[in-house]
Design a protein around this motif. Sequence first.
Motif, PDB file in Angstrom:
ATOM      1  N   LYS A 165       0.963  -1.205   0.116  1.00  0.00           N
ATOM      2  CA  LYS A 165       0.075  -0.008  -0.152  1.00  0.00           C
ATOM      3  C   LYS A 165       0.829   1.199  -0.103  1.00  0.00           C
ATOM      4  CE  LYS A 165      -3.826  -2.235   2.501  1.00  0.00           C
ATOM      5  NZ  LYS A 165      -4.655  -2.152   3.604  1.00  0.00           N
ATOM      6  N   HIS A 166       2.061   1.342   0.794  1.00  0.00           N
ATOM      7  CA  HIS A 166       3.176   2.437   0.772  1.00  0.00           C
ATOM      8  C   HIS A 166       3.367   2.678  -0.424  1.00  0.00           C
ATOM      9  CE1 HIS A 166       5.679   5.387   2.344  1.00  0.00           C
ATOM     10  NE2 HIS A 166       6.639   4.678   1.700  1.00  0.00           N
ATOM     11  N   THR A 167       3.975   1.689  -1.125  1.00  0.00           N
ATOM     12  CA  THR A 167       4.641   1.983  -2.373  1.00  0.00           C
ATOM     13  C   THR A 167       3.447   2.536  -3.529  1.00  0.00           C
ATOM     14  OG1 THR A 167       4.375  -0.360  -2.967  1.00  0.00           O
ATOM     15  CG2 THR A 167       6.469   0.289  -2.112  1.00  0.00           C
ATOM     16  N   GLN A 168       2.354   2.048  -3.539  1.00  0.00           N
ATOM     17  CA  GLN A 168       1.428   2.490  -4.316  1.00  0.00           C
ATOM     18  C   GLN A 168       1.132   3.831  -4.091  1.00  0.00           C
ATOM     19  OE1 GLN A 168      -0.056   0.890  -6.998  1.00  0.00           O
ATOM     20  NE2 GLN A 168      -1.096   2.929  -7.456  1.00  0.00           N
ATOM     21  N   TRP A 169       0.907   4.447  -2.825  1.00  0.00           N
ATOM     22  CA  TRP A 169       0.798   5.426  -2.305  1.00  0.00           C
ATOM     23  C   TRP A 169       1.714   6.431  -2.766  1.00  0.00           C
ATOM     24  CZ3 TRP A 169       3.655   8.808   0.578  1.00  0.00           C
ATOM     25  CH2 TRP A 169       3.377  10.105   0.831  1.00  0.00           C
ATOM     26  N   GLY A 170       3.019   6.200  -2.854  1.00  0.00           N
ATOM     27  CA  GLY A 170       4.163   6.940  -3.268  1.00  0.00           C
ATOM     28  C   GLY A 170       4.026   7.364  -4.797  1.00  0.00           C
ATOM     29  N   ILE A 171       3.681   6.117  -5.660  1.00  0.00           N
ATOM     30  CA  ILE A 171       3.557   6.472  -7.053  1.00  0.00           C
ATOM     31  C   ILE A 171       2.302   7.402  -7.185  1.00  0.00           C
ATOM     32  CG2 ILE A 171       3.078   5.286  -9.444  1.00  0.00           C
ATOM     33  CD1 ILE A 171       4.624   2.878  -8.253  1.00  0.00           C
ATOM     34  N   ASP A 172       1.272   7.252  -6.459  1.00  0.00           N
ATOM     35  CA  ASP A 172       0.048   7.944  -6.780  1.00  0.00           C
ATOM     36  C   ASP A 172       0.613   9.590  -6.054  1.00  0.00           C
ATOM     37  OD1 ASP A 172      -1.288   5.879  -7.307  1.00  0.00           O
ATOM     38  OD2 ASP A 172      -2.295   5.426  -5.456  1.00  0.00           O
ATOM     39  N   PHE A 173       1.127   9.765  -5.364  1.00  0.00           N
ATOM     40  CA  PHE A 173       1.637  11.261  -4.890  1.00  0.00           C
ATOM     41  C   PHE A 173       2.555  11.689  -6.055  1.00  0.00           C
ATOM     42  CE2 PHE A 173       4.777  14.220  -2.991  1.00  0.00           C
ATOM     43  CZ  PHE A 173       3.740  14.764  -2.329  1.00  0.00           C
ATOM     44  N   LEU A 174       3.416  10.845  -6.628  1.00  0.00           N
ATOM     45  CA  LEU A 174       4.207  11.463  -7.898  1.00  0.00           C
ATOM     46  C   LEU A 174       3.534  12.038  -8.936  1.00  0.00           C
ATOM     47  CD1 LEU A 174       7.570  10.056  -8.772  1.00  0.00           C
ATOM     48  CD2 LEU A 174       6.033  10.298 -10.731  1.00  0.00           C
ATOM     49  N   GLU A 175       2.589  11.076  -9.381  1.00  0.00           N
ATOM     50  CA  GLU A 175       1.697  11.379 -10.324  1.00  0.00           C
ATOM     51  C   GLU A 175       0.640  12.691  -9.976  1.00  0.00           C
ATOM     52  OE1 GLU A 175      -0.511   7.990 -11.178  1.00  0.00           O
ATOM     53  OE2 GLU A 175       0.872   6.987 -12.430  1.00  0.00           O
ATOM     54  N   ARG A 176       0.443  12.876  -8.784  1.00  0.00           N
ATOM     55  CA  ARG A 176      -0.202  14.143  -8.561  1.00  0.00           C
ATOM     56  C   ARG A 176       0.638  15.396  -8.580  1.00  0.00           C
ATOM     57  NH1 ARG A 176      -2.537  15.319  -2.203  1.00  0.00           N
ATOM     58  NH2 ARG A 176      -3.812  17.216  -2.818  1.00  0.00           N
ATOM     59  N   TYR A 177       1.860  15.243  -8.052  1.00  0.00           N
ATOM     60  CA  TYR A 177       2.729  16.206  -8.354  1.00  0.00           C
ATOM     61  C   TYR A 177       3.047  16.424  -9.749  1.00  0.00           C
ATOM     62  CZ  TYR A 177       6.988  18.932  -8.394  1.00  0.00           C
ATOM     63  OH  TYR A 177       8.112  19.956  -8.735  1.00  0.00           O
ATOM     64  N   SER A 178       2.938  15.675 -10.792  1.00  0.00           N
ATOM     65  CA  SER A 178       3.147  15.723 -12.080  1.00  0.00           C
ATOM     66  C   SER A 178       2.065  16.226 -12.853  1.00  0.00           C
ATOM     67  CB  SER A 178       3.183  14.287 -12.826  1.00  0.00           C
ATOM     68  OG  SER A 178       4.215  13.481 -12.465  1.00  0.00           O
ATOM     69  N   LYS A 179       0.789  16.080 -12.080  1.00  0.00           N
ATOM     70  CA  LYS A 179      -0.439  16.846 -12.555  1.00  0.00           C
ATOM     71  C   LYS A 179      -0.531  18.486 -12.039  1.00  0.00           C
ATOM     72  CE  LYS A 179      -5.575  16.647 -12.258  1.00  0.00           C
ATOM     73  NZ  LYS A 179      -6.633  15.896 -11.699  1.00  0.00           N
ATOM     74  N   PHE A 180       0.030  18.513 -11.021  1.00  0.00           N
ATOM     75  CA  PHE A 180       0.293  19.894 -10.644  1.00  0.00           C
ATOM     76  C   PHE A 180       1.195  20.667 -11.702  1.00  0.00           C
ATOM     77  CE2 PHE A 180       3.433  22.605  -8.267  1.00  0.00           C
ATOM     78  CZ  PHE A 180       2.692  23.567  -7.937  1.00  0.00           C
ATOM     79  N   VAL A 181       2.391  19.745 -11.804  1.00  0.00           N
ATOM     80  CA  VAL A 181       3.231  20.695 -12.736  1.00  0.00           C
ATOM     81  C   VAL A 181       2.704  20.824 -14.105  1.00  0.00           C
ATOM     82  CG1 VAL A 181       5.498  20.505 -13.872  1.00  0.00           C
ATOM     83  CG2 VAL A 181       5.416  19.662 -11.523  1.00  0.00           C
ATOM     84  N   LYS A 182       1.810  20.087 -14.401  1.00  0.00           N
ATOM     85  CA  LYS A 182       1.085  20.093 -15.868  1.00  0.00           C
ATOM     86  C   LYS A 182       0.272  21.327 -15.718  1.00  0.00           C
ATOM     87  CE  LYS A 182      -1.804  17.673 -19.274  1.00  0.00           C
ATOM     88  NZ  LYS A 182      -2.676  16.500 -19.464  1.00  0.00           N
ATOM     89  N   GLU A 183      -0.618  21.461 -14.870  1.00  0.00           N
ATOM     90  CA  GLU A 183      -1.425  22.877 -14.769  1.00  0.00           C
ATOM     91  C   GLU A 183      -0.528  24.015 -14.513  1.00  0.00           C
ATOM     92  OE1 GLU A 183      -4.207  22.114 -11.522  1.00  0.00           O
ATOM     93  OE2 GLU A 183      -5.054  20.274 -12.489  1.00  0.00           O
ATOM     94  N   ARG A 184       0.582  24.036 -14.125  1.00  0.00           N
ATOM     95  CA  ARG A 184       1.366  25.180 -13.851  1.00  0.00           C
ATOM     96  C   ARG A 184       1.718  25.446 -15.111  1.00  0.00           C
ATOM     97  NH1 ARG A 184       5.277  27.910 -10.955  1.00  0.00           N
ATOM     98  NH2 ARG A 184       5.899  29.633 -12.170  1.00  0.00           N
ATOM     99  N   LEU A 185       2.490  24.656 -15.989  1.00  0.00           N
ATOM    100  CA  LEU A 185       3.042  25.102 -17.270  1.00  0.00           C
ATOM    101  C   LEU A 185       1.636  25.417 -18.182  1.00  0.00           C
ATOM    102  CD1 LEU A 185       2.564  22.482 -19.749  1.00  0.00           C
ATOM    103  CD2 LEU A 185       3.973  21.527 -18.036  1.00  0.00           C
ATOM    104  N   GLU A 186       0.490  25.027 -18.133  1.00  0.00           N
ATOM    105  CA  GLU A 186      -0.699  25.244 -18.880  1.00  0.00           C
ATOM    106  C   GLU A 186      -0.831  26.632 -18.483  1.00  0.00           C
ATOM    107  OE1 GLU A 186      -3.679  22.562 -18.019  1.00  0.00           O
ATOM    108  OE2 GLU A 186      -2.997  21.147 -19.654  1.00  0.00           O
ATOM    109  N   ILE A 187      -0.838  27.212 -17.257  1.00  0.00           N
ATOM    110  CA  ILE A 187      -1.195  28.673 -16.781  1.00  0.00           C
ATOM    111  C   ILE A 187       0.212  29.360 -17.486  1.00  0.00           C
ATOM    112  CG2 ILE A 187      -0.897  30.119 -14.745  1.00  0.00           C
ATOM    113  CD1 ILE A 187      -2.130  27.877 -13.047  1.00  0.00           C
TER     114      ILE A 187
END
Length: 606
Positions: free
Chosen positions: A16-38
């Motif tokens: 469960k922990h390793t899955q949460w880590g990958i989910d968090f990384l993808e969440r940060y990736s989504k944040f970066v994507k929205e920032r560059l779109e801005i």
Amino acid sequence: MTWGTELWDQFENLDKHTQWGIDFLERYSKFVKERLEIEQTYAKQLRNLVKKYCPKRSKDDEPRFSSCVSFYSILNELNDYAGQREVVAEEMGHKVYGELMRYSQDLKSERKQHLQEGRKAQQYLDQCWKQMDNSKKKFERECKEAEKSQISYDRLDNDINATKSEVEKAKSQLYLRTHSADESKNEYAAQLQNFNGEQWKHFNVAIPQIFKNLQDMDERRTVKLGETYRSFADVERRVVPIISKCLEGMVTAAKAVDQRKDSAIVVESFKSGFEPPGDYPFEDYSQNLSRTGSDNTISTPKNEGGVKPDPKHSISKTAKNKLWLFGKKPKVRDLSSVDTNTFSHSTLFPKFASDPIAFCLSEMRTVKPRIASFRGLKRRAPSLEDFSHLPPEQRRKRLQARIDELSKELQKEVDQRDALNKMKDVYEKNPQMGDPQSLQPKISETMCNMEKLRSEIHKNESWLSEVEGKVSTRGDRRPSADVNHHAPHGRESPEGSYTDVPNQEHRSPPHQPDPRQAHQPDEFDDEFDDDDPLPVIGHCKALYSFNGQNEGTLLMKENEVLYIIEEDKGDGWTRARKQSGEEGYVPTSYVEIAMEKNSKGAVTYI
């Protein structure tokens, strides 16, 4: 501290922990994507803003005011600033978002592999445990069967009524059961030993290694996040110096605003060159009124010398000139010879005789707009070739701009001619490279274009000299362009001056002004002042034939010798004279010139 030793029994939690880590990384990736779109949207909006307020006219029509120039500089800096925001978005998309997405896919694959290995190890251990448990149960069953056989044998062995065969059968059954129990025992012991060994390997080798791999993967994920955090900031930090320069450029543009310079440009742009109108003289219309005897006045007042007043002086020369801003001055009827007693004011000005006050007001309403409102006159005037419809200062600027443009075009033609001549020389030396005669039409066309451009330059220079009030020596010796340039097109000399005399090939004798008309300079602005022919300052030999079709040019044949009476002033034309007395202009590039060092009366015109 490792997961393999500390968390040997937390496989599910680690999953469960390793899955949460990958989910968090993808969440940060989504944040970066929205920032560059801005950033992309911001940069696009900035560019649209700059485009909206950028001038849509050509550079020549742009105002030169320092405030406008500074604003356009700010727009350029803002456009560069928008470009830096685009750079931020691009680098974020490439170095941060793209890297994170690739790393996320790698982590998912690696995690899946490690978890599969862990599950395989757990399944193998479970399988060993099942084998051991089955052998244990079998051993238990065999022992129970052996005990039953032992009880049955003991009962028959102690029973006196039992036959010997029954006892032997029970004994053999006991032996078989005992033997099976011993085999089951040995098998159980072997399976137990094997299970214990596999269990030790599972919890001391396999699981620690798998968990260690999971731990390394999670730590690398954490390190990668830290690196992308830093890259996220570095992308912005790298463009900060350039953005600072853009902002400094805006500040510099703001400091460049000069109100005095803008005021001077306003003067330069709208200055007409006219002098302000002078005072209107008092026109005494009561001079010819006869007074009654009771008023103790005489009929027509006279000056002290007993000379009749000249009505021509009642309207000043300055006032007459101011009424006609552009073009020729009107011819004023000379009233000096008219008897003032013959024509009274009532005859010359019938309105004045009936209503003097209404007549004066009407004249003021009709004269004043003609003087001050030249803006409407400029708007309604036709656009002439010599810009004579413009005020003097504006006309001078337009003519100078046209001369500069024609000079650039002439220089291009000269360069093209030189290049063609060089190519022709190369073809003549190396016939295999090309035919030299094939370049002659292009050379002739270029020379024709040069003649036309020089003619246009001369024409505009003559108009410019007229505006600037500089009467050059050439202008004194040749008829200059008429003020309004009403001569028909196509009759122009190489220097661009027009003439009213058709087929002018011989120099006509200068006009002698009438001494009786010396008091009327306005009627003879374009007359000649010279009577003497121009002195010979050298001679030339024609290298090529020249047809001399344009007005003011001179026909010459190849190898013909001519006299030079005026040098080339940089426009490509030389004034020459034939032995028969014919004068005109010939192309300088068509003749070989030899100047006289000590020519008597030789004059160089500037």
